[in-house]
Design a protein around this motif. Structure first.
Motif, PDB file in Angstrom:
ATOM      1  N   LYS A 137       0.826  -1.205   0.000  1.00 56.49           N
ATOM      2  CA  LYS A 137       0.000   0.000   0.000  1.00 56.49           C
ATOM      3  C   LYS A 137       0.861   1.257   0.000  1.00 56.49           C
ATOM      4  CE  LYS A 137      -3.955   2.132   0.137  1.00 56.49           C
ATOM      5  NZ  LYS A 137      -4.838   2.127  -1.049  1.00 56.49           N
ATOM      6  N   ILE A 138       1.940   1.248   0.790  1.00 58.11           N
ATOM      7  CA  ILE A 138       2.852   2.402   0.805  1.00 58.11           C
ATOM      8  C   ILE A 138       3.463   2.605  -0.573  1.00 58.11           C
ATOM      9  CG2 ILE A 138       5.030   3.285   1.723  1.00 58.11           C
ATOM     10  CD1 ILE A 138       4.347   1.866   4.368  1.00 58.11           C
ATOM     11  N   GLN A 139       3.916   1.511  -1.200  1.00 58.77           N
ATOM     12  CA  GLN A 139       4.496   1.614  -2.536  1.00 58.77           C
ATOM     13  C   GLN A 139       3.480   2.143  -3.547  1.00 58.77           C
ATOM     14  OE1 GLN A 139       6.105  -2.242  -3.535  1.00 58.77           O
ATOM     15  NE2 GLN A 139       7.898  -1.992  -2.219  1.00 58.77           N
ATOM     16  N   GLU A 140       2.245   1.694  -3.410  1.00 57.95           N
ATOM     17  CA  GLU A 140       1.182   2.164  -4.305  1.00 57.95           C
ATOM     18  C   GLU A 140       0.950   3.657  -4.149  1.00 57.95           C
ATOM     19  OE1 GLU A 140      -3.640   1.835  -4.256  1.00 57.95           O
ATOM     20  OE2 GLU A 140      -2.537  -0.037  -3.918  1.00 57.95           O
TER      21      GLU A 140
ATOM     22  N   LEU B  15       9.814   9.726   1.921  1.00 56.03           N
ATOM     23  CA  LEU B  15      10.603   9.167   3.022  1.00 56.03           C
ATOM     24  C   LEU B  15       9.918   7.920   3.571  1.00 56.03           C
ATOM     25  CD1 LEU B  15      11.753  12.026   2.735  1.00 56.03           C
ATOM     26  CD2 LEU B  15      11.825  12.197   5.221  1.00 56.03           C
ATOM     27  N   ALA B  16      10.674   6.824   3.612  1.00 54.59           N
ATOM     28  CA  ALA B  16      10.151   5.571   4.172  1.00 54.59           C
ATOM     29  C   ALA B  16      11.350   4.781   4.706  1.00 54.59           C
ATOM     30  CB  ALA B  16       9.366   4.793   3.120  1.00 54.59           C
ATOM     31  N   TRP B  17      11.331   3.465   4.542  1.00 57.19           N
ATOM     32  CA  TRP B  17      12.426   2.626   5.002  1.00 57.19           C
ATOM     33  C   TRP B  17      12.812   1.636   3.908  1.00 57.19           C
ATOM     34  CZ3 TRP B  17       7.973   3.611   7.727  1.00 57.19           C
ATOM     35  CH2 TRP B  17       8.101   4.304   8.936  1.00 57.19           C
TER      36      TRP B  17
ATOM     37  N   ILE C 193       7.448  16.889   0.114  1.00 55.52           N
ATOM     38  CA  ILE C 193       7.903  15.654   0.764  1.00 55.52           C
ATOM     39  C   ILE C 193       6.723  14.772   1.147  1.00 55.52           C
ATOM     40  CG2 ILE C 193       9.243  14.714   2.687  1.00 55.52           C
ATOM     41  CD1 ILE C 193      10.414  17.671   2.901  1.00 55.52           C
ATOM     42  N   GLY C 194       6.773  13.523   0.730  1.00 58.84           N
ATOM     43  CA  GLY C 194       5.860  12.516   1.216  1.00 58.84           C
ATOM     44  C   GLY C 194       6.604  11.687   2.242  1.00 58.84           C
ATOM     45  N   LEU C 195       5.920  11.219   3.249  1.00 57.14           N
ATOM     46  CA  LEU C 195       6.590  10.371   4.235  1.00 57.14           C
ATOM     47  C   LEU C 195       5.585   9.513   4.980  1.00 57.14           C
ATOM     48  CD1 LEU C 195       7.707  12.299   7.447  1.00 57.14           C
ATOM     49  CD2 LEU C 195       6.063  13.232   5.812  1.00 57.14           C
ATOM     50  N   VAL C 196       6.101   8.397   5.503  1.00 58.31           N
ATOM     51  CA  VAL C 196       5.299   7.453   6.267  1.00 58.31           C
ATOM     52  C   VAL C 196       5.535   7.722   7.747  1.00 58.31           C
ATOM     53  CG1 VAL C 196       4.741   5.023   6.636  1.00 58.31           C
ATOM     54  CG2 VAL C 196       5.646   5.773   4.426  1.00 58.31           C
TER      55      VAL C 196
END
Length: 301
Positions: A7-10, A25-27, A74-77
């Motif tokens: 879902k994050i990748q989507e 920004l993620a991991w 910036i997008g981030l989780v």
């Protein structure tokens, strides 16, 4: 966890394709399952490297300080503690809300990759079971408090037992006993500043401990200078600590840094509360000790 990763990748792919973000920004995982680190995706082609698993413990909001002087969108989780860090930065005017696209993930508790690495290092006499990180057991807000999109249902608090139980133990000591306790635990500090570097609330451009003219605090690792460092730093966190616990987690000599922070959290709550740092974003709002009110208690005068 795989569903969350997908879902994050989507979402990240959609944001890049629609030209809504310049960086996400993620991991990413770099080997064994526990070898996870913050990752900056710069295009849709990078999104496939993003993962979300039970070792994604790092507070990504701290990474926003790298972008505060730019104009990148910036997008981030964020997990619960990460989102409180974003509120901290917004209140400190370190970044603007309109630059952020926040993807929230309710947290069920993370595992500590440092504990897993020690298990694999061969230095432990026996393998330890890697359960939820100790810092997560004190969590009062596992759900994001600010987000543009939320993945999954919200979770109940992870806090086990009384929140300030350890603080009250120290408060019940005599003054001499407290001094001896902190002298013992702070004498092991090697002044590596890992606690400062990982802290989202340590957002000063020039830290007082890096100043040389004048030099406010000595740089020796003696008890006096160590105490001064930790007392000053804790005072700067009063009313601002978001309780992510990263300072204590990354400390190489296992100093109970959150004990000091929680004492100040308890006192600020008692004197100025009810108040919990970073729990909601209100434009123009400031932390409890960053504003003045004529009705503030002045019993100490």
């Amino acid at each position: 966890m795989k569903e969350i990763t997908n879902k994050i990748q989507e979402i990240a792919t959609r944001l890049f394709n629609e030209d809504q973000v310049d960086v996400f920004l993620a991991w990413e995982q770099t080997g064994e399952e526990y070898r996870v680190k913050p990752y900056f995706a710069r295009s849709a082609a990078d999104v496939s490297n993003i993962v979300f698993n039970e070792y994604c413990i790092h507070n990504l909001s701290t990474s926003l300080l790298k972008f505060r002087d730019g104009s990148d969108r910036i997008g981030l989780v964020v997990k619960g503690c990460d989102s409180r860090g974003i509120v901290r930065l917004l209140e400190d005017l370190q970044i603007k809300r309109e630059r952020l696209y926040i993807v929230g993930v309710p947290c069920t508790g993370m595992k500590d990759p440092l504990a897993a690495a020690r298990n694999q290092s061969g230095f432990n006499n026996k393998m330890q079971t890697i359960d939820i990180a100790r810092k997560c057991l004190d969590c009062i807000q596992p759900n994001p408090v600010i987000y543009d999109e939320l993945i999954g249902p919200e979770n109940p608090p992870l806090l086990q037992g009384e929140r300030f139980a350890k603080v009250k133990e120290i408060e019940n000591m005599s003054a001499d006993e407290r001094y001896q306790y902190f002298e013992d635990v702070l004498s092991t500090c090697i002044r590596c500043y890992a606690c400062r570097q990982v802290c989202v609330a340590c957002d000063c451009r020039t830290c007082i401990f890096d100043e040389m003219k004048p030099q406010w605090v000595g740089r020796e690792t003696n008890v006096t200078d160590n105490m001064m460092y930790h007392i000053v730093r804790a005072s700067h966190m009063a009313g601002r600590c978001i309780e992510c616990g990263e300072c204590e987690r990354v400390c190489p000599v296992n100093i109970p840094l959150m004990l000091i922070n929680q004492k100040l959290i308890k006192d600020v709550n008692d004197l100025f509360g009810p108040y919990e740092a970073g729990m909601q974003y209100v434009e123009g709002a400031k932390p409890a000790l960053s504003r003045y009110d004529e009705k503030d208690p002045d019993d100490f005068l």
